[in-house]
Design a protein around this motif. Structure first.
Motif, mmCIF file in Angstrom:
data_model
loop_
_atom_site.group_PDB
_atom_site.id
_atom_site.type_symbol
_atom_site.label_atom_id
_atom_site.label_comp_id
_atom_site.label_asym_id
_atom_site.label_seq_id
_atom_site.Cartn_x
_atom_site.Cartn_y
_atom_site.Cartn_z
ATOM 1 N N LEU A 182 0.847 -1.193 0.000
ATOM 2 C CA LEU A 182 0.000 0.000 0.000
ATOM 3 C C LEU A 182 0.881 1.241 0.000
ATOM 4 O O LEU A 182 1.674 1.443 0.926
ATOM 5 C CB LEU A 182 -0.905 -0.023 1.235
ATOM 6 C CG LEU A 182 -1.959 1.063 1.443
ATOM 7 C CD1 LEU A 182 -2.967 0.599 2.485
ATOM 8 C CD2 LEU A 182 -1.368 2.403 1.873
ATOM 9 N N CYS A 183 0.750 2.070 -1.031
ATOM 10 C CA CYS A 183 1.559 3.284 -1.109
ATOM 11 C C CYS A 183 0.749 4.510 -0.705
ATOM 12 O O CYS A 183 -0.409 4.673 -1.098
ATOM 13 C CB CYS A 183 2.091 3.487 -2.526
ATOM 14 S SG CYS A 183 3.513 2.453 -2.915
ATOM 15 N N PHE A 184 1.380 5.377 0.070
ATOM 16 C CA PHE A 184 0.806 6.678 0.387
ATOM 17 C C PHE A 184 1.245 7.678 -0.679
ATOM 18 O O PHE A 184 2.391 7.649 -1.134
ATOM 19 C CB PHE A 184 1.296 7.166 1.759
ATOM 20 C CG PHE A 184 0.981 6.230 2.891
ATOM 21 C CD1 PHE A 184 -0.328 5.875 3.188
ATOM 22 C CD2 PHE A 184 2.006 5.709 3.679
ATOM 23 C CE1 PHE A 184 -0.617 5.015 4.244
ATOM 24 C CE2 PHE A 184 1.737 4.860 4.732
ATOM 25 C CZ PHE A 184 0.418 4.511 5.019
ATOM 26 N N GLY B 73 4.358 1.881 1.272
ATOM 27 C CA GLY B 73 5.339 2.582 0.468
ATOM 28 C C GLY B 73 4.992 4.050 0.354
ATOM 29 O O GLY B 73 3.993 4.520 0.903
ATOM 30 N N LEU B 74 5.821 4.769 -0.372
ATOM 31 C CA LEU B 74 5.661 6.213 -0.549
ATOM 32 C C LEU B 74 5.986 6.542 -1.992
ATOM 33 O O LEU B 74 7.098 6.293 -2.461
ATOM 34 C CB LEU B 74 6.605 6.955 0.401
ATOM 35 C CG LEU B 74 6.470 8.476 0.480
ATOM 36 C CD1 LEU B 74 5.105 8.881 1.032
ATOM 37 C CD2 LEU B 74 7.585 9.062 1.356
ATOM 38 N N VAL C 180 8.836 0.612 2.533
ATOM 39 C CA VAL C 180 9.641 0.986 1.375
ATOM 40 C C VAL C 180 9.303 2.425 1.027
ATOM 41 O O VAL C 180 8.280 2.954 1.468
ATOM 42 C CB VAL C 180 9.379 0.058 0.166
ATOM 43 C CG1 VAL C 180 9.628 -1.397 0.538
ATOM 44 C CG2 VAL C 180 7.963 0.225 -0.368
ATOM 45 N N ALA C 181 10.158 3.067 0.238
ATOM 46 C CA ALA C 181 9.866 4.447 -0.157
ATOM 47 C C ALA C 181 10.643 4.808 -1.416
ATOM 48 O O ALA C 181 11.799 4.412 -1.586
ATOM 49 C CB ALA C 181 10.225 5.433 0.961
ATOM 50 N N ILE D 172 13.246 2.357 6.321
ATOM 51 C CA ILE D 172 12.802 1.518 5.214
ATOM 52 C C ILE D 172 13.542 0.175 5.177
ATOM 53 O O ILE D 172 14.693 0.059 5.607
ATOM 54 C CB ILE D 172 12.964 2.231 3.859
ATOM 55 C CG1 ILE D 172 14.425 2.671 3.630
ATOM 56 C CG2 ILE D 172 11.994 3.391 3.734
ATOM 57 C CD1 ILE D 172 14.694 3.162 2.216
ATOM 58 N N ASP D 173 12.849 -0.809 4.635
ATOM 59 C CA ASP D 173 13.422 -2.131 4.415
ATOM 60 C C ASP D 173 13.917 -2.297 2.981
ATOM 61 O O ASP D 173 14.625 -3.267 2.686
ATOM 62 C CB ASP D 173 12.364 -3.198 4.711
ATOM 63 C CG ASP D 173 11.887 -3.143 6.151
ATOM 64 O OD1 ASP D 173 12.653 -3.560 7.031
ATOM 65 O OD2 ASP D 173 10.759 -2.661 6.394
#
Length: 339
Positions: A138-140, A167-168, A195-196, A216-217
């Motif tokens: 799920l990304c913001f 994520g971003l 993640v980003a 972040i991973d």
């Protein structure tokens, strides 16, 4: 002499940087628009493809969000996902970790449930049809505020057992990772991986923020990390996976040309770089197209392409036993091909 094209074609691989909304092909966009009686500002598939000339990330995002308007039902999201997985399987992708942008859809009145259930159904269909495993991230949207991200995380709670991480993405410049520090902390406390996108258009400082404030991973893109030798050494030492997207970088003018792409420098610096397609419907190709685009680069050989595939499994969020099995299959493929 090794036939790198044939080698890449059959190479078992994972894809770790794929925006599912970015796999919406023009033909699909028109088909979904007709199905849902949604108007789109393009007269034909050719007219739409002609608009895919981007000078920066925002040029692409403007069309990307217009295209997402045709996605309205669970069937749309299922069909979108399965169409991507069909193409991925043809490229010998055996595992994929896909991003989705729920805020893009909830903002126009599409319930989170419609999006999530449709995508999860598509993922299940792909495993049945192709044996291809997948995870959902799920990304913001970083151009929105953190309160909106928190609201999205709250709505997502009933599905968090089927969502691997957060994520971003979206517009990077002017929206540093630190803007979302609190919501990433909350997501981590819920057991979600993080993640980003950082260091695509944004400076190396954004990568530091993603590492030290978002924890972040995995790092999405990360190209501009190479501008900072200390940061590059840190990423190598920590075995941080970079999900690199060559054709995206080319299409968005992040690099001047494929010959100038930094992926060889990344590998020589000891970085765990991977190859991915990002938004393949808009950027000119799926994952094997991205591998093939690198074939002509001076200095990359069969061992490098094998390493890129190996990194894709090492950088995945699969459990260790699954990673071990995929690496064994990869090693067998490389050995048999070279023989």
């Amino acid at each position: 002499m090794t036939d790198l094209n044939a080698f890449v074609t059959g190479l078992p691989k994972a894809e770790l940087h794929l925006h599912i909304e970015g796999s919406l092909e023009p033909e699909q966009m028109f088909a979904f628009a007709r199905r849902n009686k949604v108007e789109i500002p393009f007269a034909s598939v050719e007219d739409l493809r002609g608009a895919y000339e981007f000078s920066k990330l925002q040029d692409f995002l403007d069309i990307y969000y217009q295209g997402a308007n045709v996605l309205c039902t669970e069937a749309d999201f299922h069909d979108l996902a399965l169409a991507y997985f069909d193409r991925a399987a043809a490229d010998n992708v055996v595992h994929a970790e896909i991003f989705f942008d729920p805020q893009t859809h909830t903002a126009r009145g599409i319930p989170f449930q419609v999006v999530a259930d449709g995508l999860l159904a598509g993922m299940s269909s792909a495993q049945t049809k192709h044996g291809l495993t997948s995870k959902l991230i799920l990304c913001f949207l970083r151009h929105l505020d953190e309160d909106d991200a928190f609201a999205t995380l709250k709505v997502a709670e009933p599905w968090l057992d089927r969502i691997a991480g957060v994520g971003l993405d979206s517009s990077e410049l002017g929206h540093p990772p630190s803007k979302f520090e609190k919501v990433f902390t909350a997501a981590g406390d819920m057991g979600l991986l993080r993640v980003a996108h950082a260091g695509e258009e944004g400076p190396p400082e954004y990568v530091y923020e993603a590492l030290d404030r978002l924890h972040i991973d995995r790092l999405d893109h990360g190209n501009r990390s190479l501008e900072d030798t200390v940061l590059t050494a840190r990423l190598a030492r920590e075995a941080m996976t970079l999900t690199v997207c060559p054709l995206s970088n080319l299409k968005l003018c992040v690099v001047d040309g494929i010959a100038a792409h930094p992926i060889e420098r990344m590998l020589r610096a000891g970085l765990r770089a991977t190859v991915n397609s990002d938004d393949p419907a808009y950027f000119g190709g799926y994952v094997n197209d991205n591998y093939r685009a690198l074939i002509g680069m001076d200095g990359l050989d069969v061992r490098d392409f094998a390493m890129l595939a190996r990194n894709s499994f090492l950088g995945s969020f699969l459990p260790d036993d699954a990673v071990t099995a995929h690496l064994a299959t990869l090693d067998t493929y490389v050995r048999d091909f070279m023989a």
